[in-house]
Design an enzyme around this catalytic site. Structure first.
Site, PDB file in Angstrom:
ATOM      1  N   GLU A   1      -2.613  -1.739  -3.305  1.00  0.00           N
ATOM      2  CA  GLU A   1      -3.793  -1.058  -2.796  1.00  0.00           C
ATOM      3  C   GLU A   1      -3.484   0.405  -2.508  1.00  0.00           C
ATOM      4  O   GLU A   1      -2.333   0.778  -2.291  1.00  0.00           O
ATOM      5  CB  GLU A   1      -4.326  -1.754  -1.540  1.00  0.00           C
TER       6      GLU A   1
ATOM      7  N   HIS B   1       0.864  -1.183   0.000  1.00  0.00           N
ATOM      8  CA  HIS B   1       0.000   0.000   0.000  1.00  0.00           C
ATOM      9  C   HIS B   1       0.897   1.229   0.000  1.00  0.00           C
ATOM     10  O   HIS B   1       1.252   1.756   1.047  1.00  0.00           O
ATOM     11  CB  HIS B   1      -0.908   0.000   1.229  1.00  0.00           C
TER      12      HIS B   1
ATOM     13  N   HIS C   1      -7.805  -6.489   7.375  1.00  0.00           N
ATOM     14  CA  HIS C   1      -7.638  -5.487   8.421  1.00  0.00           C
ATOM     15  C   HIS C   1      -7.851  -6.133   9.790  1.00  0.00           C
ATOM     16  O   HIS C   1      -8.951  -6.502  10.153  1.00  0.00           O
ATOM     17  CB  HIS C   1      -8.568  -4.283   8.269  1.00  0.00           C
TER      18      HIS C   1
END
Length: 245
Positions: free
Chosen positions: A75, A43, A198
């Site tokens: 991402e 990310h 997450h």
């Protein structure tokens, strides 16, 4: 069995805290793959506080040498510099995630009130390049329907609410899991693949791995934290074992 995609952001966080190139993100990626991980996630944020554009390109070069054996997931928020990088690197998957100013980590999925036109163009452009598109969403019906309407290939269900429910005990955990189950079945009925991520860890993943239609889990913080004590190879193998059980 759901695929594991190891998020290696935390390796870059440690490196950047000191400067230089230690620990090596590329070596971490190689260790994860050596332990059997079928996916790698990064990310790259706008402030480059962990993964950098150079990391993204270096990882891409390494994964391409493996002839498609390991999937690459990039991402982030659909800002111009990231989208340009994604189109150049052409990962297997791009997960679009909303970013709030000043956040430490992702706090919520996309709102259905997000202006549609720009995001719809982004999804279409990525898919035209052969990149699978996943949208990060809360475990609710409306954002899943919204993602399907935008033309996404998958949704990534935001699992922090499940992780907090799991911490409160078995009853709350099961009630939360039932919510995710309903939403996953809805996503599947709309033609969407189902990813999740997450705050998943070795404990709560034992329940969550049973989610219907679960294609992939993206795990970074808990896996890398566990690796401090047992080593990266062992940590990846333990997560793979949980997913396979």
């Amino acid at each position: 069995m759901a695929r594991l995609s190891v998020n290696v952001n935390k390796i870059a966080t440690v490196r950047n805290s000191r400067g230089g190139s230690v620990p090596s993100v590329r070596e971490a990626v190689k260790a994860c793959i050596g332990a059997g991980s079928p996916g790698i996630t990064v990310h790259p944020r706008g402030d480059a506080r962990h993964i950098t554009a150079a990391d993204v390109r270096e990882i891409s070069t390494h994964l391409r040498s493996l002839d498609g054996r390991v999937e690459y997931n990039i991402e982030g928020d659909p800002r111009p510099d990231l989208l340009d990088l994604v189109h150049k690197v052409q990962p297997d998957q791009c997960t679009l995630v909303p970013v709030r100013p000043g956040e430490i980590t992702s706090q919520a999925g996309w709102s259905v009130d997000t202006p549609r036109a720009t995001l719809e163009r982004v999804v279409s452009s990525l898919k035209a390049d052969g990149i699978r598109v996943s949208l990060f969403v809360d475990p609710e019906d409306a954002p899943v329907r919204w993602a399907a309407d935008l033309g996404a290939d998958r949704v990534e269900l935001y699992t922090e609410p499940f992780a907090r429910a799991f911490e409160r005990g078995a009853g709350d955990a099961m009630r939360s899991f039932e919510t995710y189950t309903r939403v996953a079945r809805l996503a599947n009925s709309l033609g969407l693949g189902v990813n999740a991520g997450h705050d998943l860890d070795l404990d709560n993943l034992v329940l969550f791995r049973g989610l219907p239609h679960l294609d992939e889990v993206s795990i970074g913080h808990a896996l890398i934290s566990h690796a401090i004590f047992v080593g990266l190879d062992q940590s990846v193998r333990e997560y793979l074992d949980v997913l396979a059980a």
